[in-house]
Design an enzyme around this catalytic site. Structure first.
Site, PDB file in Angstrom:
ATOM      1  N   ASP A 265       0.793  -1.190   0.106  1.00  0.00           N
ATOM      2  CA  ASP A 265      -0.172   0.304  -0.040  1.00  0.00           C
ATOM      3  C   ASP A 265       1.168   1.259   0.003  1.00  0.00           C
ATOM      4  O   ASP A 265       0.678   2.220  -0.732  1.00  0.00           O
ATOM      5  CB  ASP A 265      -0.831  -0.010   1.178  1.00  0.00           C
ATOM      6  CG  ASP A 265      -1.870   1.276   1.329  1.00  0.00           C
ATOM      7  OD1 ASP A 265      -2.707   1.490   0.629  1.00  0.00           O
ATOM      8  OD2 ASP A 265      -1.791   2.142   2.247  1.00  0.00           O
ATOM      9  N   LYS A 269       1.252   4.254  -2.898  1.00  0.00           N
ATOM     10  CA  LYS A 269       1.188   5.807  -2.818  1.00  0.00           C
ATOM     11  C   LYS A 269       2.336   6.501  -3.461  1.00  0.00           C
ATOM     12  O   LYS A 269       2.189   7.568  -3.874  1.00  0.00           O
ATOM     13  CB  LYS A 269       0.878   5.939  -1.223  1.00  0.00           C
ATOM     14  CG  LYS A 269      -0.321   5.494  -0.880  1.00  0.00           C
ATOM     15  CD  LYS A 269      -0.881   5.496   0.615  1.00  0.00           C
ATOM     16  CE  LYS A 269      -2.105   4.804   0.948  1.00  0.00           C
ATOM     17  NZ  LYS A 269      -2.280   4.804   2.486  1.00  0.00           N
TER      18      LYS A 269
END
Length: 426
Positions: A265, A269
């Protein structure tokens, strides 16, 4: 084919009026009263622009977004024309009434159309006086892959879905090219930091000519909570597996915590931000041909750990206990001030993402993993709960970086970020 509702939104809710100076007539012509002569001057104006909104995904974030949209006080330009779940969909080009029980209608409706069929339907609604926006609240690659076709048809995209912007470079390039071709926009503030103004801040820095030299931050609400609790500058503290279990019980992790501990994750980003830096003529591009898979990422799943043998979250947490000593050693070493940037008060562990724009002779570097920070550093002193914190080091901000901090997860703040993007298209 999907179910169509017959009731329309009253036109009064779609017209923004200013009763002191102007009053709408039945012909969409406005009468402006001259305050000196008291004569009426007829000024024909274009009908107010409306924004047709199609929502895909009505889970936690999607349903909260619909709630916030329907709670907006009239008049506003938004007309909710479509809602799609993974199984069913409702569609009314004239607008689904704000008072309608959309959950009941959705359960009783027709099967969800394919993303390509929905793209074709929405493209037919695009007019000069009516903007059309697809709000993608899913995490589905299949929906993300329709973005180029939607954009070419003049349909704007607003989404917290990270897949399109952190996957293969080829899809990202297609999205950018389609947007430039048609003028339709893609906005994705909520892909990084939920409702925090992370992406908009970076875009403003780049657009105004500032040189961003480094971005570093705690980008995962889950890993923020875990290390805020696990590593406080002391050699002692709770076992790592205990903290992860507590985070799971509080709803901070995915059902299977391995999906958070693998660091993917954070890598997604970082990919999103790195691509926003890659503006021709202003910032060097950091090559990420495979998107987040190209980011060097430290997984917190212990080496030799067999995920196939722990298919459930509970089984994973039970097996993780055998590795508590390893994480305890890392904490002890940090507390003993062994590491860069340590202070007399020791150091803490934080899982961070870092983009060094000028590293490697200007080609840039990017990484996600555990780092030690002094107990006086903002990453040690400013974080609480599942906060995100992102530092932008730039030429203009010099030695004191621009910091964005706050809740980086949760349906309410994520939906707020999506809705704020929608207002940018009104």
């Amino acid at each position: 084919m999907v179910r169509t509702l017959s009731k329309k939104i009253p036109v009064e809710q779609l017209l923004a009026t200013r009763p002191v100076a102007i009053a709408p007539s039945n012909r969409h012509t406005f009468l402006l009263r001259n305050r000196t002569t008291h004569s009426n001057v007829t000024m024909p104006l274009s009908p107010p622009r409306t924004v047709s909104v199609a929502v895909v995904g009505v889970g936690l974030v999607g349903s909260e977004f619909v709630r916030q949209l329907q709670a907006l006080p009239p008049p506003h330009p938004f007309r909710l024309v479509s809602l799609s779940s993974s199984k069913t969909a409702i569609y009314d080009p004239n607008g689904i009434p704000p008072t309608a029980d959309w959950r009941t209608l959705l359960r009783a409706s027709y099967p969800t159309p394919s993303p390509s069929d929905l793209a074709h339907t929405l493209g037919q609604l695009v007019r000069s006086d009516n903007a059309v926006v697809l709000v993608d609240n899913t995490s589905a690659v299949s929906v993300a892959e329709t973005y180029p076709a939607l954009l070419r048809a003049g349909v704007h995209i607003v989404t917290p879905n990270k897949k399109a912007f952190s996957g293969a470079q080829v899809l990202y390039d297609q999205i950018v090219a389609a947007s430039r071709e048609s003028g339709a926009k893609f906005l994705h503030e909520s892909t990084v930091g939920a409702g925090l103004p992370v992406i908009s801040t970076l875009k403003d820095l780049v657009a105004t000519g500032d040189k961003v030299t480094r971005i570093e931050g705690v980008f995962s609400g889950t890993l923020s909570y875990i290390f805020n609790e696990f590593s406080t500058g002391s050699a002692d503290g709770p076992a790592f597996s205990t903290v992860v279990r507590t985070a799971r019980d509080k709803g901070y992790t995915e059902p299977h915590p391995a999906d958070d501990l693998n660091g993917a994750d954070v890598a997604r980003k970082l990919t999103i931000l790195a691509r926003l830096l890659s503006t021709p003529g202003r910032q060097p591009a950091i090559s990420l041909p495979d998107g987040y898979a190209s980011v060097p990422t430290q997984s917190l799943i212990p080496a030799g750990f067999s995920l196939s043998s722990v298919p459930t979250g509970d089984a994973f947490l039970d097996a993780l206990q055998a590795h508590d000593a390893h994480f305890g050693t890392l904490r002890t070493e940090a507390a003993a001030r062994q590491g860069q940037g340590a202070s007399p008060g020791g150091a803490v562990l934080r899982y961070v993402g870092v983009i060094d724009v000028d590293a490697d002779n200007g080609s840039g570097s990017i990484r996600a993993g555990l780092e030690r920070y002094a107990t006086t550093h903002p990453f040690a002193t400013s974080l609480g709960g599942s906060d995100n914190i992102i530092m932008f080091h730039t030429e203009r901000y010099g030695a004191r970086p621009l910091i964005v901090q706050g809740a980086g997860a949760g349906a309410a703040v994520t939906a707020m970020g999506v809705l704020s993007d929608l207002f940018k298209l009104a």
